[in-house]
Scaffold this motif. Structure first.
Motif, mmCIF file in Angstrom:
data_model
loop_
_atom_site.group_PDB
_atom_site.id
_atom_site.type_symbol
_atom_site.label_atom_id
_atom_site.label_comp_id
_atom_site.label_asym_id
_atom_site.label_seq_id
_atom_site.Cartn_x
_atom_site.Cartn_y
_atom_site.Cartn_z
ATOM 1 N N LEU A 414 -59.789 -46.862 -22.979
ATOM 2 C CA LEU A 414 -58.424 -46.606 -22.425
ATOM 3 C C LEU A 414 -58.217 -47.432 -21.163
ATOM 4 C CD1 LEU A 414 -58.383 -42.734 -22.860
ATOM 5 C CD2 LEU A 414 -57.023 -44.280 -24.066
ATOM 6 N N LYS A 415 -59.290 -47.603 -20.191
ATOM 7 C CA LYS A 415 -59.117 -48.620 -19.139
ATOM 8 C C LYS A 415 -58.608 -49.753 -19.288
ATOM 9 C CE LYS A 415 -61.539 -47.781 -15.449
ATOM 10 N NZ LYS A 415 -62.312 -47.885 -14.242
ATOM 11 N N LEU A 416 -59.144 -50.279 -20.506
ATOM 12 C CA LEU A 416 -58.720 -51.816 -20.827
ATOM 13 C C LEU A 416 -57.149 -51.532 -21.496
ATOM 14 C CD1 LEU A 416 -61.437 -53.292 -22.988
ATOM 15 C CD2 LEU A 416 -60.677 -54.124 -20.714
ATOM 16 N N ALA A 417 -56.722 -50.567 -22.193
ATOM 17 C CA ALA A 417 -55.520 -50.445 -22.469
ATOM 18 C C ALA A 417 -54.314 -50.125 -21.291
ATOM 19 C CB ALA A 417 -55.289 -49.422 -23.666
ATOM 20 N N ARG A 418 -54.844 -49.467 -20.546
ATOM 21 C CA ARG A 418 -54.246 -49.185 -19.535
ATOM 22 C C ARG A 418 -53.951 -50.264 -18.482
ATOM 23 N NH1 ARG A 418 -50.335 -48.205 -16.342
ATOM 24 N NH2 ARG A 418 -49.824 -46.262 -15.673
ATOM 25 N N GLY A 419 -54.899 -51.332 -18.384
ATOM 26 C CA GLY A 419 -55.046 -52.312 -17.389
ATOM 27 C C GLY A 419 -55.628 -52.160 -16.124
ATOM 28 N N ARG A 420 -56.602 -50.987 -16.065
ATOM 29 C CA ARG A 420 -57.107 -50.570 -15.055
ATOM 30 C C ARG A 420 -58.357 -51.071 -15.000
ATOM 31 N NH1 ARG A 420 -55.524 -44.353 -14.481
ATOM 32 N NH2 ARG A 420 -53.238 -44.459 -14.185
ATOM 33 N N ALA A 421 -58.883 -51.999 -15.891
ATOM 34 C CA ALA A 421 -60.479 -52.370 -15.679
ATOM 35 C C ALA A 421 -60.722 -53.514 -14.661
ATOM 36 C CB ALA A 421 -60.792 -52.966 -17.385
ATOM 37 N N VAL A 422 -61.569 -53.442 -13.911
ATOM 38 C CA VAL A 422 -61.880 -54.319 -12.769
ATOM 39 C C VAL A 422 -63.437 -54.762 -12.841
ATOM 40 C CG1 VAL A 422 -60.302 -53.057 -11.185
ATOM 41 C CG2 VAL A 422 -62.685 -52.360 -11.358
ATOM 42 N N LYS A 423 -63.576 -55.796 -12.248
ATOM 43 C CA LYS A 423 -64.985 -56.328 -12.134
ATOM 44 C C LYS A 423 -66.137 -55.426 -12.004
ATOM 45 C CE LYS A 423 -63.629 -61.289 -10.624
ATOM 46 N NZ LYS A 423 -63.918 -61.994 -9.822
ATOM 47 N N ALA A 424 -65.827 -54.464 -11.099
ATOM 48 C CA ALA A 424 -66.858 -53.362 -11.157
ATOM 49 C C ALA A 424 -67.325 -52.492 -12.097
ATOM 50 C CB ALA A 424 -66.530 -52.698 -9.698
ATOM 51 N N ASP A 425 -66.367 -52.644 -13.072
ATOM 52 C CA ASP A 425 -66.757 -51.736 -14.460
ATOM 53 C C ASP A 425 -67.521 -52.654 -15.374
ATOM 54 O OD1 ASP A 425 -65.326 -49.817 -13.548
ATOM 55 O OD2 ASP A 425 -63.250 -50.589 -14.399
ATOM 56 N N TRP A 426 -68.223 -53.974 -15.041
ATOM 57 C CA TRP A 426 -68.967 -54.404 -15.930
ATOM 58 C C TRP A 426 -70.170 -53.755 -16.796
ATOM 59 C CZ3 TRP A 426 -74.257 -55.462 -15.653
ATOM 60 C CH2 TRP A 426 -74.908 -55.184 -14.377
ATOM 61 N N PHE A 427 -70.765 -52.793 -15.889
ATOM 62 C CA PHE A 427 -71.750 -52.220 -16.520
ATOM 63 C C PHE A 427 -71.179 -51.183 -17.581
ATOM 64 C CE2 PHE A 427 -75.350 -49.139 -16.389
ATOM 65 C CZ PHE A 427 -76.478 -50.176 -16.824
ATOM 66 N N LEU A 428 -70.056 -50.608 -17.223
ATOM 67 C CA LEU A 428 -69.475 -49.628 -18.031
ATOM 68 C C LEU A 428 -69.214 -50.373 -19.277
ATOM 69 C CD1 LEU A 428 -67.913 -47.036 -19.095
ATOM 70 C CD2 LEU A 428 -65.946 -48.042 -17.712
ATOM 71 N N PHE A 429 -68.703 -51.555 -19.423
ATOM 72 C CA PHE A 429 -68.473 -52.248 -20.640
ATOM 73 C C PHE A 429 -69.716 -52.790 -21.360
ATOM 74 C CE2 PHE A 429 -64.521 -52.591 -18.473
ATOM 75 C CZ PHE A 429 -63.691 -51.936 -19.322
#
Length: 445
Positions: A414-429
């Motif tokens: 949902l973060k990707l779909a909403r365009g809210r993903a940031v570089k700091a989310d690398w570990f989440l992915f």
């Protein structure tokens, strides 16, 4: 206690700085013990269904709780008591051993390795990285999902809910002796709880057991007791099986280690925040003093608990009862630990307690664990969808791992779909990618 001893305790535990006294701390320790002593009866009932010797598990439960609580009090000076965690013991017994077919000694080995991993993550700072990518709503959802999981197990053990080929589950025969006895226990625990009786669950379990004895539902054959009962589980863990040398469990052990580690992490953070906030121990920026010492103590406690013969040891939110009674220092936890140590001498008699007597406690504890769900903004799809999937999948699939996988994957998607993903989310992915691989592997199997 002499004035000199009182002064020495006060200096070590910082009574003056925290506005407390030895008498208050001792009373708080008794209060905490009474609110969580039910685990001495419930944990053996759950792990016993995995084929573990009940008397041995009871002794191990007391030893692990005593060691962990005393260590927490002395090292971290925090009024936080520990014992084998609810939810993780159910996962250990019903998912790992019964569903996945992992022998309980191998499962104990997994618990030990997860404790070592927790210690490593704490010492290296990776723990902070993991926590930072998981939203608070998923912490709350995991707690709620585990609550439903525990409550469902309680209803099943009581015979109140039974399997049905037509509707999957159905209402059981409430006239059956076990179901009727469990309903009596549930009513008693509920009544005592609304009157704020600290030992409501422990009293309810004991009273229900006595009623079961009176009605002939329990066989009472007392036997001489020796602390040697602990040897039935102590040092029986199978590390060779954990590393796949048994050749039967494969990648499933990776999943087991992941769940033991992450649920323990989530459970600890949530409990620490709740208890330290209520005790007024958080600093102005919302940080918990001595957090690393607290988490390292928890990791060591899990390692020792596994060697003694019980599932993951974790912080207990019931510690808040002791805080409510005035506990502000580690002496509260030390007193609680000493009481668990004393309980070891009668712990093996837990095998005399029927499932119908412990089932009401599971139902009540499960219900109380739903409290964090109020922290979720159910009107925000970004929060509500991952939270719902987490809460629903844990009890419906009988797997905490599935709930975590669905929740974290949905959050990342949902973060990707909403365009809210940031570089700091690398570990989440990275975590999400591992979950996707897990789903593919399960489908291929």
């Amino acid at each position: 206690m002499t004035s000199g001893q009182d002064w020495a305790l006060g200096r070590y535990f910082a009574f003056a700085e925290r506005g407390t006294s030895a008498r208050t701390e001792v009373l708080a320790g008794f209060t905490t013990f009474l609110t969580m002593a039910y685990i001495v009866l419930v944990n053996p009932a759950i792990l016993g269904q995995a084929g573990m010797p009940v008397a041995s598990v009871a002794a191990a439960t007391c030893f692990a709780a005593a060691f962990a609580s005393i260590l927490m009090g002395l090292v971290a000076n925090t009024p936080l008591a520990l014992a084998p965690g609810m939810g993780l013991n159910a996962y250990f017994s019903f998912t790992v051993v019964q569903q996945m077919g992992v022998p309980w000694p191998v499962a104990l080995g997994c618990v030990l390795i997860s404790g070592v991993a927790f210690l490593f993550l704490t010492l290296t700072g990776v723990r902070q990285l993991i926590v930072s990518v998981i939203p608070n709503t998923l912490f709350a959802a995991v707690a709620g999902g585990i609550g439903l999981f525990i409550g469902f197990i309680g209803l099943k053990n009581a015979g109140i809910v039974v399997g049905s080929p037509a509707t999957i589950v159905a209402l059981g025969n409430l006239k059956a002796p076990g179901a009727a006895l469990a309903l009596f226990g549930l009513a008693l625990i509920g009544t005592l709880s609304v009157w704020n009786v600290r030992a409501a669950m422990l009293i309810g379990i004991v009273a229900t057991t006595l009623v079961g004895w009176a009605l002939g539902q329990v066989s009472f054959h007392p036997e001489p007791y020796s602390l040697s009962a602990l040897t039935g589980t102590a040092f029986r863990l199978d590390l060779a099986g954990v590393f796949g040398l048994s050749g039967r469990h494969g990648l499933g052990l990776v999943e087991i280690l992941f769940v033991f580690l992450f649920v323990d992490l989530f459970d600890n953070i949530g409990t620490l925040v709740a208890v330290t906030k209520r005790a007024g121990l958080m600093d102005a920026s919302g940080r918990i003093p001595g957090l690393n010492r607290i988490l390292m103590t928890d990791a060591v406690a899990t390692i020792v608990g596994a060697m003694a013969g019980t599932s993951t040891v974790t912080s207990y939110v019931e510690s808040a009862a002791g805080v409510q009674a005035g506990g502000r220092t580690g002496l509260t936890a030390v007193v609680t630990g000493l009481l668990f140590l004393a309980t070891m001498f009668v712990a093996p008699y837990a095998q005399l307690v029927p499932l119908a007597a412990t089932a009401p406690a599971l139902i009540v504890v499960g219900g109380l664990m739903l409290l964090p769900l109020r922290e979720i903004d159910w009107e925000d799809p970004m929060a509500a969808i991952p939270a719902f999937l987490t809460v629903a999948m844990i009890p419906l699939t009988f797997s905490i791992a599935n709930g975590l996988a669905f929740g974290i994957t949905a959050h990342a998607g949902l973060k990707l779909a909403r365009g809210r993903a940031v570089k700091a989310d690398w570990f989440l992915f990275v975590l999400t990618g591992l979950f996707v691989v897990r789903f593919v592997w399960m489908a291929a199997g």
